[in-house]
Scaffold this motif. Structure first.
Motif, PDB file in Angstrom:
ATOM      1  N   LEU A 126       8.252  22.679 -13.607  1.00 24.01           N
ATOM      2  CA  LEU A 126       7.800  21.380 -13.801  1.00 24.01           C
ATOM      3  C   LEU A 126       6.421  21.465 -12.734  1.00 24.01           C
ATOM      4  O   LEU A 126       6.404  21.757 -11.844  1.00 24.01           O
ATOM      5  CB  LEU A 126       8.786  20.443 -13.173  1.00 24.01           C
ATOM      6  CG  LEU A 126       8.345  18.933 -13.117  1.00 24.01           C
ATOM      7  CD1 LEU A 126       7.969  18.414 -14.357  1.00 24.01           C
ATOM      8  CD2 LEU A 126       9.363  17.907 -12.461  1.00 24.01           C
ATOM      9  N   SER A 127       5.399  20.636 -13.407  1.00 26.59           N
ATOM     10  CA  SER A 127       4.219  20.374 -12.832  1.00 26.59           C
ATOM     11  C   SER A 127       3.898  19.153 -12.555  1.00 26.59           C
ATOM     12  O   SER A 127       4.313  18.146 -13.507  1.00 26.59           O
ATOM     13  CB  SER A 127       2.962  21.035 -13.652  1.00 26.59           C
ATOM     14  OG  SER A 127       2.971  22.257 -13.901  1.00 26.59           O
ATOM     15  N   ILE A 128       3.560  18.713 -11.309  1.00 31.11           N
ATOM     16  CA  ILE A 128       3.414  17.130 -10.872  1.00 31.11           C
ATOM     17  C   ILE A 128       2.098  17.061 -10.306  1.00 31.11           C
ATOM     18  O   ILE A 128       1.698  18.053  -9.372  1.00 31.11           O
ATOM     19  CB  ILE A 128       4.609  16.656  -9.950  1.00 31.11           C
ATOM     20  CG1 ILE A 128       5.917  16.871 -10.613  1.00 31.11           C
ATOM     21  CG2 ILE A 128       4.131  15.401  -9.627  1.00 31.11           C
ATOM     22  CD1 ILE A 128       7.099  16.405  -9.740  1.00 31.11           C
ATOM     23  N   THR A 129       1.193  16.188 -10.720  1.00 30.65           N
ATOM     24  CA  THR A 129      -0.086  16.150 -10.166  1.00 30.65           C
ATOM     25  C   THR A 129      -0.062  14.501  -9.743  1.00 30.65           C
ATOM     26  O   THR A 129       0.019  13.702 -10.092  1.00 30.65           O
ATOM     27  CB  THR A 129      -1.102  16.076 -11.266  1.00 30.65           C
ATOM     28  OG1 THR A 129      -0.856  17.497 -11.679  1.00 30.65           O
ATOM     29  CG2 THR A 129      -2.598  15.781 -10.567  1.00 30.65           C
ATOM     30  N   ARG A 144      -8.591  12.187  -4.201  1.00 35.95           N
ATOM     31  CA  ARG A 144      -7.898  13.423  -3.854  1.00 35.95           C
ATOM     32  C   ARG A 144      -6.664  13.462  -4.758  1.00 35.95           C
ATOM     33  O   ARG A 144      -6.276  12.632  -5.320  1.00 35.95           O
ATOM     34  CB  ARG A 144      -7.649  13.413  -2.324  1.00 35.95           C
ATOM     35  CG  ARG A 144      -6.690  12.463  -1.959  1.00 35.95           C
ATOM     36  CD  ARG A 144      -6.371  12.330  -0.539  1.00 35.95           C
ATOM     37  NE  ARG A 144      -5.572  10.791  -0.126  1.00 35.95           N
ATOM     38  CZ  ARG A 144      -5.133  10.864   0.958  1.00 35.95           C
ATOM     39  NH1 ARG A 144      -5.029  11.941   1.976  1.00 35.95           N
ATOM     40  NH2 ARG A 144      -4.446   9.882   1.217  1.00 35.95           N
ATOM     41  N   ALA A 145      -6.625  14.741  -5.027  1.00 37.83           N
ATOM     42  CA  ALA A 145      -5.429  15.147  -6.114  1.00 37.83           C
ATOM     43  C   ALA A 145      -4.785  16.464  -5.603  1.00 37.83           C
ATOM     44  O   ALA A 145      -5.481  17.265  -4.932  1.00 37.83           O
ATOM     45  CB  ALA A 145      -5.985  15.293  -7.499  1.00 37.83           C
ATOM     46  N   ARG A 151       0.865  -1.061   0.021  1.00 42.86           N
ATOM     47  CA  ARG A 151       0.027   0.184   0.185  1.00 42.86           C
ATOM     48  C   ARG A 151       0.856   1.136   0.170  1.00 42.86           C
ATOM     49  O   ARG A 151       1.748   1.434   0.856  1.00 42.86           O
ATOM     50  CB  ARG A 151      -0.891   0.134   1.291  1.00 42.86           C
ATOM     51  CG  ARG A 151      -1.828   1.114   1.138  1.00 42.86           C
ATOM     52  CD  ARG A 151      -2.718   1.175   2.246  1.00 42.86           C
ATOM     53  NE  ARG A 151      -3.698   2.334   2.364  1.00 42.86           N
ATOM     54  CZ  ARG A 151      -4.959   2.450   1.608  1.00 42.86           C
ATOM     55  NH1 ARG A 151      -5.176   1.334   0.655  1.00 42.86           N
ATOM     56  NH2 ARG A 151      -6.041   3.432   1.477  1.00 42.86           N
ATOM     57  N   CYS A 152       0.699   2.162  -0.916  1.00 45.06           N
ATOM     58  CA  CYS A 152       1.654   3.324  -1.087  1.00 45.06           C
ATOM     59  C   CYS A 152       0.909   4.353  -0.149  1.00 45.06           C
ATOM     60  O   CYS A 152      -0.467   4.557   0.092  1.00 45.06           O
ATOM     61  CB  CYS A 152       1.434   3.730  -2.504  1.00 45.06           C
ATOM     62  SG  CYS A 152       2.430   2.715  -3.661  1.00 45.06           S
ATOM     63  N   SER A 153       2.044   5.111   0.387  1.00 44.71           N
ATOM     64  CA  SER A 153       1.542   6.406   1.301  1.00 44.71           C
ATOM     65  C   SER A 153       1.580   7.306   0.735  1.00 44.71           C
ATOM     66  O   SER A 153       2.440   7.923  -0.064  1.00 44.71           O
ATOM     67  CB  SER A 153       2.624   6.557   2.162  1.00 44.71           C
ATOM     68  OG  SER A 153       2.442   7.737   3.072  1.00 44.71           O
ATOM     69  N   PHE A 154       0.428   8.125   0.423  1.00 43.09           N
ATOM     70  CA  PHE A 154      -0.210   9.328  -0.167  1.00 43.09           C
ATOM     71  C   PHE A 154       1.023  10.366   0.456  1.00 43.09           C
ATOM     72  O   PHE A 154       1.377  11.169  -0.646  1.00 43.09           O
ATOM     73  CB  PHE A 154      -1.722   9.837  -0.263  1.00 43.09           C
ATOM     74  CG  PHE A 154      -1.974  10.928  -0.833  1.00 43.09           C
ATOM     75  CD1 PHE A 154      -2.389  10.855  -2.157  1.00 43.09           C
ATOM     76  CD2 PHE A 154      -1.777  12.071  -0.392  1.00 43.09           C
ATOM     77  CE1 PHE A 154      -2.652  11.925  -2.916  1.00 43.09           C
ATOM     78  CE2 PHE A 154      -2.204  13.277  -0.751  1.00 43.09           C
ATOM     79  CZ  PHE A 154      -2.717  13.269  -2.070  1.00 43.09           C
ATOM     80  N   ARG A 169      -7.954   5.557  -4.671  1.00 40.61           N
ATOM     81  CA  ARG A 169      -8.286   4.279  -3.677  1.00 40.61           C
ATOM     82  C   ARG A 169      -9.531   4.491  -2.823  1.00 40.61           C
ATOM     83  O   ARG A 169     -10.288   3.500  -2.964  1.00 40.61           O
ATOM     84  CB  ARG A 169      -7.198   3.884  -3.018  1.00 40.61           C
ATOM     85  CG  ARG A 169      -5.892   3.472  -3.821  1.00 40.61           C
ATOM     86  CD  ARG A 169      -4.669   3.444  -2.872  1.00 40.61           C
ATOM     87  NE  ARG A 169      -4.353   4.637  -2.412  1.00 40.61           N
ATOM     88  CZ  ARG A 169      -3.095   4.640  -1.680  1.00 40.61           C
ATOM     89  NH1 ARG A 169      -2.553   3.798  -1.216  1.00 40.61           N
ATOM     90  NH2 ARG A 169      -2.914   5.864  -0.997  1.00 40.61           N
ATOM     91  N   PRO A 170      -9.747   5.755  -2.367  1.00 40.24           N
ATOM     92  CA  PRO A 170     -10.914   5.743  -1.619  1.00 40.24           C
ATOM     93  C   PRO A 170     -12.240   5.901  -2.265  1.00 40.24           C
ATOM     94  O   PRO A 170     -12.045   6.802  -3.303  1.00 40.24           O
ATOM     95  CB  PRO A 170     -10.535   7.159  -0.579  1.00 40.24           C
ATOM     96  CG  PRO A 170      -9.199   7.363  -0.879  1.00 40.24           C
ATOM     97  CD  PRO A 170      -8.692   6.856  -1.880  1.00 40.24           C
TER      98      PRO A 170
END
Length: 275
Positions: A88-91, A102-103, A68-71, A96-97
């Motif tokens: 640089l833009s990172i989204t 959420r983003a 399970r990856c940690s947000f 999962r929920p």
């Protein structure tokens, strides 16, 4: 996230399955892998708009205790990378929920300058500080260096260093060069203003960073790391290049802000005399 030699091949080997999609010249091509082995040759899926690469992977449950990856961990790392690469833009999107996706998006036009300002705010500073920053390309290291820093009223030193956007937690030649450049600029200014004499000892390089919040970032074609964890940068030429750039930039900054410079240098010199 972080060892410079850990790339897609390692991710593939540690995944139960992995899928790569490449959009190029109007064509989408894809390939699937299972535990590091190609299931089939790359296949043309069909026409597509745009360009880019998408990689999806599933960590192997037979290797990892948790998959399970940690947000929060991913968000902090992506934020860091965005700071170190201005523009640089990172989204990051977490789907999962159920019904609660959420983003977050990270983009910092002023790069390491924004990084230092954020670090200072997170340390509890209530007032905006005067952040100074310098960027330089140097053929001696076949790369670039970016430095941003500010002095606060504390005696704590906070220097965050990076090589090719990877944290060098043990420092290295870029940090040594930064400290030496600051010490040289402070010494030269103090001598010109009569705060030090030729008979006085030079400011201690190890002490010169007291009250600093700084980010030192270098991008090199051939980084040389010492130790297995890549936490210590060893490129010898980097030391002189960063030192010279910082000394020159800080010397100009001192001349442009004489009142602030006198306050900072006098405090550093008093601290040396108090010892």
């Amino acid at each position: 996230m972080g060892h410079p030699r850990v790339g897609l091949g390692v991710v593939n080997a540690l995944s139960s399955r992995l899928r790569v999609e490449v959009r190029r010249e109007g064509v989408l091509r894809a390939q699937k892998y299972a535990r590091g082995v190609a299931v089939a040759p790359p296949a043309t899926v069909g026409p597509v708009a745009g360009s880019g690469t998408a990689i999806a992977f599933w960590p192997d449950t037979e290797i990892f205790e948790t998959t399970r990856c940690s947000f929060a961990v991913l968000a902090e790392r992506f934020r860091q990378v965005a700071f170190l690469n201005p523009g640089l833009s990172i989204t990051l999107t977490d789907e999962r929920p159920a019904g609660e996706a959420r983003a977050v998006m990270f983009r910092y036009p002023d790069g390491v300058r924004d990084f230092v300002a954020a670090l200072d705010a997170e340390a509890g500073s209530l007032l905006p500080q005067d952040v100074t920053a310098s960027e330089r390309e140097d053929p001696r290291i076949a790369g670039t260096m970016e430095v941003a820093f500010l002095w606060s009223g504390s005696r704590e030193e906070r220097i965050h260093s990076f090589a090719n956007s990877l944290a060098t937690r043990q420092g290295g030649t870029h940090v040594d060069g930064f400290r030496e450049g600051v010490a040289a600029a402070v010494t030269a200014y103090a001598l010109r203003r009569g705060l030090l004499t030729a008979a006085d000892p030079d400011p201690d390089v190890a002490r010169i960073g007291e009250g600093f919040t700084a980010v030192v970032s270098v991008k090199l074609g051939r980084p040389e790391f010492l130790g297995a964890t890549a936490g210590l940068l060893g490129n010898i030429a980097v030391r002189a290049c960063v030192g010279e750039a910082v000394q020159e930039h800080l010397g100009i900054w001192f001349e442009e802000r004489p009142e602030r410079a006198a306050e900072i240098v006098a405090r550093l010199v008093r601290g040396l005399h108090d010892d």
